[in-house]
Design a protein around this motif. Structure first.
Motif, short mmCIF file in Angstrom:
data_model
loop_
_atom_site.label_atom_id
_atom_site.label_comp_id
_atom_site.label_asym_id
_atom_site.label_seq_id
_atom_site.Cartn_x
_atom_site.Cartn_y
_atom_site.Cartn_z
N GLU A 171 -7.04 3.51 -6.44
CA GLU A 171 -6.21 3.51 -7.63
C GLU A 171 -4.73 3.51 -7.25
N GLY A 172 -3.96 2.66 -7.94
CA GLY A 172 -2.52 2.61 -7.70
C GLY A 172 -2.09 1.68 -6.59
N THR A 173 -3.03 1.01 -5.94
CA THR A 173 -2.68 0.10 -4.86
C THR A 173 -2.44 -1.31 -5.40
N ILE A 174 -1.86 -2.15 -4.55
CA ILE A 174 -1.61 -3.54 -4.91
C ILE A 174 -2.41 -4.44 -3.98
N GLU A 215 1.76 -1.06 3.40
CA GLU A 215 1.60 -2.12 2.39
C GLU A 215 0.40 -3.00 2.71
N MET A 216 0.15 -3.26 3.98
CA MET A 216 -1.03 -4.05 4.35
C MET A 216 -2.30 -3.45 3.76
N MET A 217 -2.35 -2.13 3.71
CA MET A 217 -3.53 -1.43 3.22
C MET A 217 -3.39 -0.99 1.77
N GLY A 218 -2.42 -1.60 1.04
CA GLY A 218 -2.39 -1.46 -0.41
C GLY A 218 -1.27 -0.64 -1.01
N LEU A 219 -0.47 0.08 -0.21
CA LEU A 219 0.55 0.96 -0.76
C LEU A 219 1.89 0.24 -0.91
N TRP A 220 2.46 0.31 -2.08
CA TRP A 220 3.74 -0.31 -2.39
C TRP A 220 4.81 0.78 -2.35
N THR A 221 5.67 0.73 -1.35
CA THR A 221 6.74 1.72 -1.20
C THR A 221 7.97 1.22 -1.96
N LYS A 222 8.27 1.86 -3.07
CA LYS A 222 9.35 1.38 -3.93
C LYS A 222 10.72 1.93 -3.54
N LYS A 223 10.72 3.05 -2.81
CA LYS A 223 11.97 3.64 -2.35
C LYS A 223 11.94 3.71 -0.83
N PRO A 269 0.35 8.93 4.43
CA PRO A 269 0.52 7.98 3.32
C PRO A 269 0.53 8.71 1.99
N PHE A 270 1.36 8.24 1.06
CA PHE A 270 1.53 8.96 -0.21
C PHE A 270 0.37 8.73 -1.18
N GLY A 271 -0.58 7.91 -0.80
CA GLY A 271 -1.77 7.68 -1.62
C GLY A 271 -2.90 7.18 -0.74
#
Length: 463
Positions: A451-454, A158-166, A288-290
């Motif tokens: 793309e797709g990061t927060i 998440e620090m590097m932009g990936l939002w893990t929803k599950k 990482p998934f993205g």
């Protein structure tokens, strides 16, 4: 520059930042004579240039080009598990009233962290032994975790932009399913023992002699989404241990068995009381998934240097150079050494001892002493950082050493930012995710968030 008093602007005026602003930054307002003559009408940022279109006293126009502040190097240091109080949703994760920093402070008489104090830690969170400072050197705030989880990978990603929803699957309560254990035993040719949630050092004490005598394989888990496999370096051998972990990684890619990491946990010794884990740990993590900010930095030609277990957490993705650490003190020594090198980009550091040695073992006194050792090294690092360096201190989750069980705790984490070029800091608004870190780093180096990061940058607030 106006020519011959004409109303028409003939050329652009370039005002060098070094002349107008200390340390080559646009921290100070325009000089008085400029402010009196011009009123700023529009601002446009392009690269590292701030282009302001201004109006002269007689209705004339000109553009003033001023260099925008940018750091050549950013050092992001993760104090693994250093939470600063419960998230609003922490009861949903079984964590009520958790507070890693607060409860460490309550558990010790003395707590000396002068450098963290100067950066504003006691302004961010009350600490019984440490006073807040009137003028902290750095900017300080709290970050909330957007992702569903409280584990290492989720926090760092998440620090590097990936939002893990599950959230990643965990097997804390009952161990791994019999079907998985049977298949792992068949593929490795060894009987599996353990298969429960446990402390690594404790399970080696409990089962190490049996593993050595029988050739059985110790498998265990924790509150994290992880399968850990122990092997005695002298009897099983590292190559065999790593091969068994590769088999386990393959098996745990199935959705029903998927864990974030498989970890090889080698140890040496022949009997209880003599066992000790070695530095030959190896993580087999999910990629990482993205794409993350690390990837965009690497693709843009910047250095991305990792220290500690960062390389394993990101499965090497986006890393240009890595160094493993045997301890958090060594990790800081490596970071200080890197600060003496000339590189351009990010140095990303994880200091794991806070979590592994003191958080999971529920030892608040040991945690306090580790923070004091870190603070000494922090002071050494601050002395060698340059005017165009930025230091960010943060954490990936909590691990309240006074709470029940041995699990991580769902907490907010600190954000402390400092540069030698700053002239004081202030409190920052609480951020809704950890990705503010990656977004700030990306803006500084003028790379796009994948793309797709927060994440939203706060670079403009770090003056």
């Amino acid at each position: 520059r106006q020519s011959g008093g004409s109303n028409e602007v003939k050329t652009r005026e370039f005002i060098k930042a070094a002349k107008l602003f200390p340390s080559g930054t646009a921290r100070q307002p325009l000089p008085l004579q400029v402010r009196n003559r011009y009123s700023i009408m529009k601002a446009k940022i392009s690269g590292n240039i701030v282009c302001r279109r201004v109006s002269a006293a007689k209705g004339q126009w000109k553009e003033v080009m001023i260099m925008k502040k940018a750091y050549r190097r950013i050092f992001t240091i993760v104090l693994d598990s250093f939470g600063v109080g419960a998230m609003e949703d922490s009861p949903q994760f079984g964590d009520v009233g958790v507070d890693t920093l607060g409860h460490i402070s309550e558990s010790v008489e003395e707590f000396k962290i002068p450098n963290l104090q100067k950066l504003g830690l006691a302004n961010l969170h009350p600490i019984r032994q440490v006073k807040s400072v009137e003028k902290p050197l750095g900017y300080y705030g709290k970050l909330r975790e957007a992702s569903r989880g409280k584990d290492t990978m989720t926090g760092h990603w998440e620090m590097m932009g990936l939002w893990t929803k599950k959230a990643f699957r965990t097997f804390t309560e009952h161990g791994f399913p019999p079907e998985l254990i049977q298949e792992l035993s068949r593929r490795t040719g060894r009987v599996i023992i353990g298969n429960k949630s446990a402390s690594g050092t404790q399970i080696i004490e409990e089962l190490g002699e049996e593993e050595i005598a029988t050739g059985h394989l110790i498998v265990y888990t924790s509150a994290d989404s992880v399968m850990q496999i122990c092997g005695n370096e002298e009897t099983m051998g590292l190559e065999n241990l790593y091969r068994y972990c590769e088999i386990a990684r393959e098996l745990t890619m199935k959705d029903e068995w998927k864990v974030g990491r498989v970890i090889a946990r080698p140890y040496v010794g022949k009997k209880k009381g003599e066992f000790r884990r070695t530095a030959n740990r190896h993580d087999y993590a999910l990629k990482p998934f993205g794409k993350t900010v690390l990837d965009t930095l690497k693709e843009a030609g910047y250095d991305v240097i990792s220290v500690g277990k960062i390389y394993d957490i990101f499965s090497g993705e986006g890393i240009t150079e890595f160094q493993k650490s045997q301890s958090s003190v060594q990790g800081m020594d490596q970071t200080i050494e890197l600060a003496g090198r000339d590189f351009h980009g990010l140095c990303f550091v994880n200091l794991v001892d806070f979590d592994v040695l003191w958080g999971h073992r529920r030892d608040p006194v040991g945690y306090a002493r580790e923070l004091e050792r870190f603070d000494v090294k922090l002071g050494e690092l601050m002395k060698v950082l340059r005017e165009d360096d930025l230091l960010i201190l943060t954490a990936d989750h909590g691990n309240d050493p006074t709470y029940s069980g041995t699990d991580h705790t769902r907490e907010k984490v600190p954000f402390l930012a400092w540069s030698p070029s700053m002239r004081g800091g202030e409190k920052l608004a609480e951020s809704e995710n950890f990705a503010v870190i990656g977004a700030t780093i990306a803006e500084n180096f003028q790379v796009e968030m994948p793309e797709g990061t927060i994440g939203t940058s706060i670079l403009n607030k770090l003056k």
